[in-house]
Write a protein that holds these residues in place. Structure first.
Motif, PDB file in Angstrom:
ATOM      1  N   VAL A  14      -4.712   8.665  -9.948  1.00  0.00           N
ATOM      2  CA  VAL A  14      -3.393   8.189 -10.367  1.00  0.00           C
ATOM      3  C   VAL A  14      -2.929   7.052  -9.462  1.00  0.00           C
ATOM      4  O   VAL A  14      -2.390   6.043  -9.933  1.00  0.00           O
ATOM      5  CB  VAL A  14      -2.376   9.354 -10.378  1.00  0.00           C
ATOM      6  N   ALA A  15      -3.135   7.165  -8.157  1.00  0.00           N
ATOM      7  CA  ALA A  15      -2.743   6.112  -7.222  1.00  0.00           C
ATOM      8  C   ALA A  15      -3.498   4.816  -7.493  1.00  0.00           C
ATOM      9  O   ALA A  15      -2.916   3.724  -7.476  1.00  0.00           O
ATOM     10  CB  ALA A  15      -2.972   6.575  -5.785  1.00  0.00           C
ATOM     11  N   VAL A  16      -4.783   4.913  -7.771  1.00  0.00           N
ATOM     12  CA  VAL A  16      -5.584   3.718  -8.070  1.00  0.00           C
ATOM     13  C   VAL A  16      -5.111   3.070  -9.368  1.00  0.00           C
ATOM     14  O   VAL A  16      -4.999   1.836  -9.450  1.00  0.00           O
ATOM     15  CB  VAL A  16      -7.092   4.083  -8.143  1.00  0.00           C
ATOM     16  N   VAL A  17      -4.793   3.866 -10.372  1.00  0.00           N
ATOM     17  CA  VAL A  17      -4.292   3.321 -11.639  1.00  0.00           C
ATOM     18  C   VAL A  17      -2.972   2.598 -11.415  1.00  0.00           C
ATOM     19  O   VAL A  17      -2.760   1.495 -11.939  1.00  0.00           O
ATOM     20  CB  VAL A  17      -4.158   4.444 -12.701  1.00  0.00           C
ATOM     21  N   PHE A  18      -2.072   3.178 -10.610  1.00  0.00           N
ATOM     22  CA  PHE A  18      -0.801   2.503 -10.317  1.00  0.00           C
ATOM     23  C   PHE A  18      -1.034   1.182  -9.597  1.00  0.00           C
ATOM     24  O   PHE A  18      -0.382   0.179  -9.897  1.00  0.00           O
ATOM     25  CB  PHE A  18       0.112   3.394  -9.468  1.00  0.00           C
ATOM     26  N   LEU A  19      -1.952   1.167  -8.652  1.00  0.00           N
ATOM     27  CA  LEU A  19      -2.241  -0.078  -7.939  1.00  0.00           C
ATOM     28  C   LEU A  19      -2.796  -1.135  -8.876  1.00  0.00           C
ATOM     29  O   LEU A  19      -2.460  -2.321  -8.767  1.00  0.00           O
ATOM     30  CB  LEU A  19      -3.214   0.173  -6.790  1.00  0.00           C
ATOM     31  N   LEU A  20      -3.648  -0.723  -9.808  1.00  0.00           N
ATOM     32  CA  LEU A  20      -4.212  -1.692 -10.750  1.00  0.00           C
ATOM     33  C   LEU A  20      -3.169  -2.202 -11.742  1.00  0.00           C
ATOM     34  O   LEU A  20      -3.168  -3.378 -12.109  1.00  0.00           O
ATOM     35  CB  LEU A  20      -5.389  -1.067 -11.506  1.00  0.00           C
ATOM     36  N   LEU A  21      -2.272  -1.322 -12.182  1.00  0.00           N
ATOM     37  CA  LEU A  21      -1.264  -1.726 -13.156  1.00  0.00           C
ATOM     38  C   LEU A  21      -0.173  -2.603 -12.542  1.00  0.00           C
ATOM     39  O   LEU A  21       0.197  -3.626 -13.106  1.00  0.00           O
ATOM     40  CB  LEU A  21      -0.619  -0.495 -13.797  1.00  0.00           C
ATOM     41  N   PHE A  22       0.365  -2.190 -11.409  1.00  0.00           N
ATOM     42  CA  PHE A  22       1.511  -2.876 -10.844  1.00  0.00           C
ATOM     43  C   PHE A  22       1.140  -3.885  -9.765  1.00  0.00           C
ATOM     44  O   PHE A  22       1.910  -4.799  -9.482  1.00  0.00           O
ATOM     45  CB  PHE A  22       2.508  -1.866 -10.267  1.00  0.00           C
ATOM     46  N   GLY A  23       0.020  -3.718  -9.129  1.00  0.00           N
ATOM     47  CA  GLY A  23      -0.350  -4.611  -8.048  1.00  0.00           C
ATOM     48  C   GLY A  23       0.348  -4.222  -6.761  1.00  0.00           C
ATOM     49  O   GLY A  23       1.299  -3.457  -6.750  1.00  0.00           O
ATOM     50  N   THR A  24      -0.111  -4.788  -5.662  1.00  0.00           N
ATOM     51  CA  THR A  24       0.458  -4.421  -4.366  1.00  0.00           C
ATOM     52  C   THR A  24       1.790  -5.105  -4.118  1.00  0.00           C
ATOM     53  O   THR A  24       2.557  -4.668  -3.279  1.00  0.00           O
ATOM     54  CB  THR A  24      -0.517  -4.784  -3.239  1.00  0.00           C
ATOM     55  N   ARG A  25       2.111  -6.160  -4.827  1.00  0.00           N
ATOM     56  CA  ARG A  25       3.379  -6.858  -4.606  1.00  0.00           C
ATOM     57  C   ARG A  25       4.541  -6.173  -5.313  1.00  0.00           C
ATOM     58  O   ARG A  25       5.639  -6.106  -4.780  1.00  0.00           O
ATOM     59  CB  ARG A  25       3.290  -8.293  -5.086  1.00  0.00           C
ATOM     60  N   LYS A  26       4.323  -5.691  -6.519  1.00  0.00           N
ATOM     61  CA  LYS A  26       5.417  -5.102  -7.296  1.00  0.00           C
ATOM     62  C   LYS A  26       5.610  -3.619  -7.034  1.00  0.00           C
ATOM     63  O   LYS A  26       6.647  -3.067  -7.376  1.00  0.00           O
ATOM     64  CB  LYS A  26       5.180  -5.309  -8.794  1.00  0.00           C
ATOM     65  N   LEU A  27       4.644  -2.958  -6.432  1.00  0.00           N
ATOM     66  CA  LEU A  27       4.738  -1.519  -6.224  1.00  0.00           C
ATOM     67  C   LEU A  27       5.911  -1.120  -5.327  1.00  0.00           C
ATOM     68  O   LEU A  27       6.657  -0.202  -5.677  1.00  0.00           O
ATOM     69  CB  LEU A  27       3.420  -0.982  -5.679  1.00  0.00           C
ATOM     70  N   PRO A  28       6.161  -1.777  -4.181  1.00  0.00           N
ATOM     71  CA  PRO A  28       7.334  -1.403  -3.371  1.00  0.00           C
ATOM     72  C   PRO A  28       8.656  -1.623  -4.102  1.00  0.00           C
ATOM     73  O   PRO A  28       9.572  -0.807  -3.989  1.00  0.00           O
ATOM     74  CB  PRO A  28       7.234  -2.306  -2.140  1.00  0.00           C
ATOM     75  N   ASP A  29       8.763  -2.709  -4.867  1.00  0.00           N
ATOM     76  CA  ASP A  29       9.985  -2.966  -5.629  1.00  0.00           C
ATOM     77  C   ASP A  29      10.195  -1.908  -6.706  1.00  0.00           C
ATOM     78  O   ASP A  29      11.317  -1.458  -6.937  1.00  0.00           O
ATOM     79  CB  ASP A  29       9.940  -4.352  -6.275  1.00  0.00           C
ATOM     80  N   THR A  30       9.116  -1.508  -7.338  1.00  0.00           N
ATOM     81  CA  THR A  30       9.203  -0.479  -8.375  1.00  0.00           C
ATOM     82  C   THR A  30       9.623   0.853  -7.770  1.00  0.00           C
ATOM     83  O   THR A  30      10.484   1.551  -8.325  1.00  0.00           O
ATOM     84  CB  THR A  30       7.843  -0.337  -9.088  1.00  0.00           C
TER      85      THR A  30
END
Length: 75
Positions: A14-30
């Motif tokens: 699940v963590a890898v899928v989130f990283l692929l979908l949102f990227g490392t730049r948008k993940l903290p904002d999300t």
């Protein structure tokens, strides 16, 4: 097969899928936006639960502290 529900490798996928979908730049904002939304939801639910039919602040009847005069000095 599914006796314990989620196992550690499920969470890794699940963590890898989130990283692929949102990227490392948008993940903290999300995550920040999700946390802010959860705080708003929690405060609104608390306000609805504390509502007793009378309008006013959630904290109680005295929303603002009242100024009290000191007693007169003897002398």
């Amino acid at each position: 097969m599914l006796r314990n529900g989620l196992e550690p490798w499920h969470l890794l996928i699940v963590a890898v899928v989130f990283l692929l979908l949102f990227g490392t730049r948008k993940l903290p904002d999300t995550a920040r936006a999700l946390g802010k939304s959860m705080r708003i939801l929690k405060s609104e639910a608390k306000a609805m639960k504390g509502e007793s039919g009378t309008p006013g602040p959630v904290g109680g009847p005295a929303a603002e502290p009242t100024a009290q005069e000191p007693p007169p000095a003897a002398g």
